[in-house]
Design a protein around this motif. Structure first.
Motif, PDB file in Angstrom:
ATOM      1  N   ALA A   1       0.834  -1.209   0.000  1.00 25.99           N
ATOM      2  CA  ALA A   1       0.000   0.000   0.000  1.00 25.99           C
ATOM      3  C   ALA A   1       0.868   1.257   0.000  1.00 25.99           C
ATOM      4  CB  ALA A   1      -0.924  -0.008   1.218  1.00 25.99           C
ATOM      5  N   ALA A   2       1.953   1.243   0.764  1.00 30.92           N
ATOM      6  CA  ALA A   2       2.857   2.395   0.780  1.00 30.92           C
ATOM      7  C   ALA A   2       3.517   2.584  -0.580  1.00 30.92           C
ATOM      8  CB  ALA A   2       3.912   2.199   1.866  1.00 30.92           C
ATOM      9  N   ARG A   3       3.820   1.484  -1.259  1.00 36.17           N
ATOM     10  CA  ARG A   3       4.418   1.583  -2.594  1.00 36.17           C
ATOM     11  C   ARG A   3       3.427   2.218  -3.572  1.00 36.17           C
ATOM     12  NH1 ARG A   3       5.316  -3.311  -3.275  1.00 36.17           N
ATOM     13  NH2 ARG A   3       7.521  -3.417  -2.688  1.00 36.17           N
ATOM     14  N   VAL A   4       2.169   1.794  -3.484  1.00 36.56           N
ATOM     15  CA  VAL A   4       1.139   2.359  -4.358  1.00 36.56           C
ATOM     16  C   VAL A   4       0.964   3.847  -4.090  1.00 36.56           C
ATOM     17  CG1 VAL A   4      -1.320   2.301  -4.909  1.00 36.56           C
ATOM     18  CG2 VAL A   4      -0.056   0.159  -4.641  1.00 36.56           C
ATOM     19  N   ASP A   5       1.104   4.256  -2.817  1.00 40.82           N
ATOM     20  CA  ASP A   5       0.950   5.664  -2.460  1.00 40.82           C
ATOM     21  C   ASP A   5       2.151   6.511  -2.852  1.00 40.82           C
ATOM     22  OD1 ASP A   5      -1.534   5.197  -1.420  1.00 40.82           O
ATOM     23  OD2 ASP A   5      -0.838   4.958   0.656  1.00 40.82           O
ATOM     24  N   GLY A   6       3.187   5.889  -3.399  1.00 40.14           N
ATOM     25  CA  GLY A   6       4.328   6.642  -3.890  1.00 40.14           C
ATOM     26  C   GLY A   6       5.526   6.671  -2.975  1.00 40.14           C
ATOM     27  N   ALA A   7       5.522   5.910  -1.878  1.00 33.83           N
ATOM     28  CA  ALA A   7       6.658   5.896  -0.958  1.00 33.83           C
ATOM     29  C   ALA A   7       7.832   5.160  -1.598  1.00 33.83           C
ATOM     30  CB  ALA A   7       6.265   5.220   0.352  1.00 33.83           C
TER      31      ALA A   7
ATOM     32  N   GLN B   1      11.510   5.162   2.521  1.00 34.74           N
ATOM     33  CA  GLN B   1      10.316   5.556   3.267  1.00 34.74           C
ATOM     34  C   GLN B   1       9.514   4.336   3.699  1.00 34.74           C
ATOM     35  OE1 GLN B   1       8.683   8.140   0.266  1.00 34.74           O
ATOM     36  NE2 GLN B   1       9.393  10.006   1.310  1.00 34.74           N
ATOM     37  N   ARG B   2       9.425   3.339   2.834  1.00 31.20           N
ATOM     38  CA  ARG B   2       8.721   2.114   3.222  1.00 31.20           C
ATOM     39  C   ARG B   2       9.447   1.418   4.363  1.00 31.20           C
ATOM     40  NH1 ARG B   2       8.599   1.480  -2.435  1.00 31.20           N
ATOM     41  NH2 ARG B   2      10.113  -0.237  -2.329  1.00 31.20           N
TER      42      ARG B   2
END
Length: 306
Positions: free
Chosen positions: A207-213, A217-218
């Protein structure tokens, strides 16, 4: 239809009016063997050390002269003790940071269980099970100024000016021994982090990857918080190990050169068993135990509040 209210039967462990919970006595009986072992191997030696710290005893004579707090007053003015404590602090801070960083990096690299995962895990953990004397001897060979592989490697890349007798140079000896200790202890931290990563919720990472992290950051905001318990455990273990470090130092340098690698544990051994000052050695051991306990409690409290 008539409803009948009945009093429920008591179950095991439920508190009954006028009596203790059922089975509590049996539970205490199960604790007795462990309690006796703890008292015999921890509390009794601790009490003996406390008593010896109040005496002036050489470890052999039948007379133990009571001196009260004289050993503690002597410790406050002992320059070598404070120097050893400084070395311990360097060992704890640098050693903990290096071990945590390397172990966490290795654990992240094998998180996806690549081909040969089992072999890699065995290789990384192997130094942990090697006897300390083997580790000390091997690294002494590596640092040997005449035939050590480290100096030969530096010469091979044109860095002859960097070669030196690593264990004989007071400026580098402590860090040289510390590096050997980190190599020997990183395997345990690696295994703990590897096990903890299996419980990380990968859905949150995705989900963090999809949000652009990005990757950092992940790792910082998603993975690390889920490893908090493992991090606390590893930090406490490394802190205790750092303050009680003895074997690698004693095997490789015995506290030298010029006390450049003297730690509290090696200084305690030297006083108690080489200079026959058992009372003062007991004082040093108590102070070392107190420091380790207080630092461990402080770390756990800080992690709990974070």
């Amino acid at each position: 239809m008539t409803l009948t209210l009945t009093r429920p039967r008591s179950v095991a462990g439920q508190v009954r009016p006028g009596g203790p919970p059922q089975g509590r006595t049996l539970g205490y009986l199960f604790l007795v063997p462990a309690g006796l072992l703890y008292a015999g191997f921890v509390l009794w030696p601790l009490a003996q050390s406390l008593y010896l710290s109040l005496t002036d005893w050489d470890g052999a004579s039948p007379d133990r002269r009571f001196v009260g707090l004289a050993n503690f007053r002597r410790l406050l003015g002992d320059d070598l003790f404070w120097r050893s404590l400084g070395h311990n602090l360097i060992w704890v801070v640098v050693g903990t940071a290096l071990t945590m960083g390397v172990a966490l990096l290795l654990a992240m690299l094998v998180w996806s269980r690549p081909r040969g995962f089992t072999a890699l895990r065995t290789i990384y953990f192997m130094p942990q099970v090697l006897p300390a004397i083997i580790v000390g001897i091997v690294w002494s060979w590596i640092y040997n100024p005449a035939f050590g592989i480290l100096n030969r490697a530096l010469e091979a890349v044109g860095r002859q000016a960097w070669t030196r007798g690593w264990l004989g140079d007071p400026s580098f000896a402590l860090y040289a021994v510390l590096l050997a200790s980190v190599w020997a202890t990183v395997g345990l931290a690696f295994v703990i982090f590897t096990a903890a990563l299996h419980n990380v919720d990968t859905d949150l990472v995705d989900a963090a990857r999809v949000d652009g992290a990005n990757g950092w950051q992940r790792f910082r905001h998603v993975v690390i918080p889920q490893l908090s318990n493992a991090i606390t455990l590893v930090v406490v273990l490394l802190l205790v190990h750092g303050f009680q470090a003895f074997d690698h130092v004693w095997i490789m340098t015995k506290g030298g050169p010029d006390d450049a690698t003297q730690l509290i544990a090696t200084y305690t051994y030297q006083k108690a068993f080489m200079e026959n000052e058992v009372g003062y050695g007991a004082t040093l051991s108590l102070v070392l135990t107190a420091i380790s306990l207080l630092v461990s409690i402080a770390v756990v409290r800080v992690r709990e509040r974070a």
